[in-house]
Design a protein around this motif. Sequence first.
Motif, PDB file in Angstrom:
ATOM      1  N   VAL A   1       0.821  -1.211   0.000  1.00 48.02           N
ATOM      2  CA  VAL A   1       0.000   0.000   0.000  1.00 48.02           C
ATOM      3  C   VAL A   1       0.859   1.268   0.000  1.00 48.02           C
ATOM      4  CG1 VAL A   1      -0.213   0.326   2.510  1.00 48.02           C
ATOM      5  CG2 VAL A   1      -2.124   0.966   0.990  1.00 48.02           C
ATOM      6  N   LYS A   2       2.152   1.116   0.356  1.00 48.62           N
ATOM      7  CA  LYS A   2       3.062   2.257   0.383  1.00 48.62           C
ATOM      8  C   LYS A   2       3.905   2.375  -0.890  1.00 48.62           C
ATOM      9  CE  LYS A   2       3.577   1.745   5.407  1.00 48.62           C
ATOM     10  NZ  LYS A   2       4.524   1.457   6.515  1.00 48.62           N
ATOM     11  N   LEU A   3       3.747   1.409  -1.808  1.00 50.44           N
ATOM     12  CA  LEU A   3       4.582   1.402  -3.001  1.00 50.44           C
ATOM     13  C   LEU A   3       4.063   2.345  -4.072  1.00 50.44           C
ATOM     14  CD1 LEU A   3       5.316  -2.432  -3.370  1.00 50.44           C
ATOM     15  CD2 LEU A   3       6.729  -0.681  -2.276  1.00 50.44           C
ATOM     16  N   LYS A   4       5.008   2.752  -4.920  1.00 57.68           N
ATOM     17  CA  LYS A   4       4.700   3.670  -6.010  1.00 57.68           C
ATOM     18  C   LYS A   4       3.641   3.079  -6.937  1.00 57.68           C
ATOM     19  CE  LYS A   4       6.956   5.971  -9.916  1.00 57.68           C
ATOM     20  NZ  LYS A   4       8.220   6.128 -10.666  1.00 57.68           N
ATOM     21  N   GLY A   5       2.629   3.889  -7.236  1.00 51.80           N
ATOM     22  CA  GLY A   5       1.581   3.445  -8.145  1.00 51.80           C
ATOM     23  C   GLY A   5       0.422   2.769  -7.457  1.00 51.80           C
ATOM     24  N   LEU A   6       0.597   2.382  -6.190  1.00 49.18           N
ATOM     25  CA  LEU A   6      -0.474   1.696  -5.463  1.00 49.18           C
ATOM     26  C   LEU A   6      -1.027   2.546  -4.325  1.00 49.18           C
ATOM     27  CD1 LEU A   6       0.940  -1.955  -5.171  1.00 49.18           C
ATOM     28  CD2 LEU A   6      -0.305  -0.903  -7.060  1.00 49.18           C
ATOM     29  N   SER A   7      -0.176   3.397  -3.759  1.00 41.60           N
ATOM     30  CA  SER A   7      -0.560   4.158  -2.562  1.00 41.60           C
ATOM     31  C   SER A   7      -1.781   5.044  -2.792  1.00 41.60           C
ATOM     32  CB  SER A   7       0.619   5.016  -2.079  1.00 41.60           C
ATOM     33  OG  SER A   7       1.062   5.868  -3.120  1.00 41.60           O
ATOM     34  N   SER A   8      -1.921   5.566  -3.999  1.00 42.64           N
ATOM     35  CA  SER A   8      -3.051   6.462  -4.275  1.00 42.64           C
ATOM     36  C   SER A   8      -4.235   5.729  -4.897  1.00 42.64           C
ATOM     37  CB  SER A   8      -2.609   7.589  -5.212  1.00 42.64           C
ATOM     38  OG  SER A   8      -2.133   7.052  -6.442  1.00 42.64           O
ATOM     39  N   ALA A   9      -4.069   4.441  -5.191  1.00 40.78           N
ATOM     40  CA  ALA A   9      -5.119   3.699  -5.902  1.00 40.78           C
ATOM     41  C   ALA A   9      -5.891   2.739  -5.003  1.00 40.78           C
ATOM     42  CB  ALA A   9      -4.508   2.928  -7.066  1.00 40.78           C
ATOM     43  N   PHE A  10      -5.213   2.157  -4.000  1.00 40.71           N
ATOM     44  CA  PHE A  10      -5.853   1.134  -3.177  1.00 40.71           C
ATOM     45  C   PHE A  10      -5.620   1.392  -1.694  1.00 40.71           C
ATOM     46  CE2 PHE A  10      -4.488  -1.288  -7.057  1.00 40.71           C
ATOM     47  CZ  PHE A  10      -5.762  -1.453  -7.596  1.00 40.71           C
ATOM     48  N   THR A  11      -6.555   0.899  -0.895  1.00 41.05           N
ATOM     49  CA  THR A  11      -6.338   0.864   0.544  1.00 41.05           C
ATOM     50  C   THR A  11      -5.682  -0.479   0.869  1.00 41.05           C
ATOM     51  OG1 THR A  11      -8.458  -0.200   1.030  1.00 41.05           O
ATOM     52  CG2 THR A  11      -8.424   2.218   0.921  1.00 41.05           C
ATOM     53  N   GLU A  12      -5.200  -0.611   2.090  1.00 42.20           N
ATOM     54  CA  GLU A  12      -4.571  -1.868   2.506  1.00 42.20           C
ATOM     55  C   GLU A  12      -5.562  -3.024   2.419  1.00 42.20           C
ATOM     56  OE1 GLU A  12      -2.666  -3.719   6.584  1.00 42.20           O
ATOM     57  OE2 GLU A  12      -2.274  -1.601   6.146  1.00 42.20           O
TER      58      GLU A  12
ATOM     59  N   LEU B   1      -0.828  -5.533  -9.819  1.00 43.75           N
ATOM     60  CA  LEU B   1      -1.599  -4.503  -9.120  1.00 43.75           C
ATOM     61  C   LEU B   1      -1.408  -3.131  -9.766  1.00 43.75           C
ATOM     62  CD1 LEU B   1      -1.101  -5.558  -5.390  1.00 43.75           C
ATOM     63  CD2 LEU B   1      -3.242  -5.533  -6.667  1.00 43.75           C
ATOM     64  N   GLN B   2      -0.206  -2.877 -10.288  1.00 46.60           N
ATOM     65  CA  GLN B   2       0.017  -1.623 -11.000  1.00 46.60           C
ATOM     66  C   GLN B   2      -0.913  -1.524 -12.213  1.00 46.60           C
ATOM     67  OE1 GLN B   2       4.254  -1.376 -11.899  1.00 46.60           O
ATOM     68  NE2 GLN B   2       4.459   0.286 -10.421  1.00 46.60           N
ATOM     69  N   GLY B   3      -1.067  -2.631 -12.923  1.00 49.36           N
ATOM     70  CA  GLY B   3      -1.959  -2.647 -14.076  1.00 49.36           C
ATOM     71  C   GLY B   3      -3.399  -2.392 -13.672  1.00 49.36           C
ATOM     72  N   GLN B   4      -3.833  -2.979 -12.542  1.00 50.31           N
ATOM     73  CA  GLN B   4      -5.191  -2.755 -12.058  1.00 50.31           C
ATOM     74  C   GLN B   4      -5.385  -1.319 -11.586  1.00 50.31           C
ATOM     75  OE1 GLN B   4      -6.929  -5.853  -9.509  1.00 50.31           O
ATOM     76  NE2 GLN B   4      -5.192  -7.173 -10.027  1.00 50.31           N
ATOM     77  N   ALA B   5      -4.311  -0.748 -11.009  1.00 46.64           N
ATOM     78  CA  ALA B   5      -4.379   0.649 -10.563  1.00 46.64           C
ATOM     79  C   ALA B   5      -4.578   1.569 -11.758  1.00 46.64           C
ATOM     80  CB  ALA B   5      -3.110   1.016  -9.809  1.00 46.64           C
ATOM     81  N   LYS B   6      -3.929   1.254 -12.873  1.00 47.97           N
ATOM     82  CA  LYS B   6      -4.058   2.053 -14.092  1.00 47.97           C
ATOM     83  C   LYS B   6      -5.501   2.008 -14.598  1.00 47.97           C
ATOM     84  CE  LYS B   6      -2.818   1.789 -18.959  1.00 47.97           C
ATOM     85  NZ  LYS B   6      -4.098   1.215 -19.377  1.00 47.97           N
ATOM     86  N   GLU B   7      -6.082   0.791 -14.616  1.00 49.28           N
ATOM     87  CA  GLU B   7      -7.460   0.644 -15.080  1.00 49.28           C
ATOM     88  C   GLU B   7      -8.429   1.400 -14.168  1.00 49.28           C
ATOM     89  OE1 GLU B   7      -8.216  -3.497 -15.243  1.00 49.28           O
ATOM     90  OE2 GLU B   7      -6.756  -3.889 -16.845  1.00 49.28           O
ATOM     91  N   LYS B   8      -8.146   1.337 -12.881  1.00 49.65           N
ATOM     92  CA  LYS B   8      -9.017   2.005 -11.905  1.00 49.65           C
ATOM     93  C   LYS B   8      -9.007   3.512 -12.091  1.00 49.65           C
ATOM     94  CE  LYS B   8      -9.912   2.293  -6.934  1.00 49.65           C
ATOM     95  NZ  LYS B   8      -9.483   1.851  -5.586  1.00 49.65           N
ATOM     96  N   SER B   9      -7.845   4.052 -12.459  1.00 49.12           N
ATOM     97  CA  SER B   9      -7.722   5.497 -12.620  1.00 49.12           C
ATOM     98  C   SER B   9      -8.143   5.963 -14.004  1.00 49.12           C
ATOM     99  CB  SER B   9      -6.279   5.935 -12.359  1.00 49.12           C
ATOM    100  OG  SER B   9      -5.401   5.326 -13.299  1.00 49.12           O
ATOM    101  N   GLY B  10      -8.719   5.041 -14.797  1.00 46.34           N
ATOM    102  CA  GLY B  10      -9.222   5.415 -16.115  1.00 46.34           C
ATOM    103  C   GLY B  10      -8.133   5.720 -17.108  1.00 46.34           C
TER     104      GLY B  10
END
Length: 575
Positions: free
Chosen positions: A50-61, A91-100
Amino acid sequence: MSRSEGVTVSDRALQNQFMPIEFRNLKTKFVSVKNEDGKVKVGDLPPLMVKLKGLSSAFTEDEIKQKLGESYDDMSNEIDFETFLREYLNLQGQAKEKSGGQKNSSSVLKTSSATTLVESEKATYVRHINIYLADDPFLKQFLPLDPASNDLFNLAKDGVLLCKLINVAVSGTIDERAINTKKVLNLWERNENHTLALNSAKAIGCTVVNIGTQDLVEGRPTLLLGLISQIIKIQLLADLNLKKTPQLVEVLDDGNGDIEELMALAPEKVLLKWMNFHLKKGGYEKTVTNFSSDVKDAKAYAFLLNVLAPEYCNPLTLDTKHATERAKLVLDHAERMGCKRYLSPEDIVEGWTNLNLAFVAQIFHERNGLSVDSKKISFAERITDDVQLSRDERCFRLWMNSLGVENYVNNVFEDVRNGWVLLEVLDKVAPGSVNWKHATKPPIKFPFRKVENCNQVVMIGEMLKFSIVNLGGNDIVQGNKKLIIAFLWQLMRYNMLQLLKSLRSRSRGKEITDSYIINWANRKIKSTGRSRQIESFKDKSLSSGLFFLELLSAVEPRVVNWNLVTKGESGMISC
């Protein structure tokens, strides 16, 4: 340990998804969450990720925990660094999809590249399976598989494919009568097949620490491809040794190294040495050190094939300035000399390590270009007969690799001499026994550091109450085979006893001793109506192998074909 110098993973293409400093930082953070046993569990990852780059702003723990839970039923499962990296990219790929799609270009490139690698590996392995299992009596009804579909993952779910592939890699590993091959298998039969496949994969040298039967039943792509790649690699590299190919002695003609050094090299290193031997003859000025960045432009391949098969040479191969076009011409050249085409020009240009290694190994099998000088071959065969690896060495090598040590063991007597692998094994067998602050990780420049590592190995052996009379750290550094074998026997026995102690609940709390095991084995055999018994593990009757066959048959009747068993007077049996 928190040291990150020289950090690598087996899949260089995966490593290349990260900048060097980012890669080292990820390794440091991964190591920081190890528990007292030196292990990282899936449940330890959410607070870290949850603290890593690309995930911290996209997901909660909690969201990360939920997503990991979709792939892992048990959050207490151990996870290695390579799998952690793959999950991070996923998870980075899912974060990208989540952020449109609002994502920086470098992260998008990494995710896309990782996806491309999976697709390329899948396509290559499917072509390999289509070639080598096309005539299998059971699988031919499902082949050929479509590389562009999920046929591979669907077919692998019943376990038959993996068992058959293992037998292609190392003939005779699995008695095929033990494989459940009905058209429709129930869950129990599938688990039997997968258990058989995983145990057999360990036996031929695969690392399967983070893979369970449920992962295979569900056909999880990343884990399945990782296992298949290891099996195929073992198959393709099987002949890269002096025992199978004594002509390899010719690559030493440049005066660099000696026979024993060549025998101690990992098969991949032998393949590189062979490749550079021919490249030098062909006038190629560079030295190829890997199957990734050094071959991406396909020039090394062009020179190699021109040396091995000049009759199929195309002058345009070296004249073209476009790497992809050159790679295409290289593959055309290889196909004309008999190599099956199951790799694309893009796979070469992208520098996918596993796929390029497979390509070079295929070239070696088809035409190694080595001398057939009978004097050289006779010399190599004589040398290998004198120093060939013993059965003990093979036993220990497979056992050590089955533990999931980070540094793969290719030759026990050579690889243990710096002490590091033994410390890794001790940490697996007796968690917490190693003081990593006082250990030095390879590459080790100074000999005294190797002695320090090996001294700690001996000290831990004393703590575990091993008999280590006359054994010092320097004996291991010097490669004293007799003393190394004595130590490893005790270490493996300790590991087996620890496993048995974990089963004490089944023995009503009784301590698992040698006599307990012997009594259990004798009772098991007697229950089948047979009369063969032993009094101790030194019983001379064990040399025929018949007692072990009767015990195996008592546990699982299908595994022994008694029509193939001899009386064993000479100590040899066929089964």
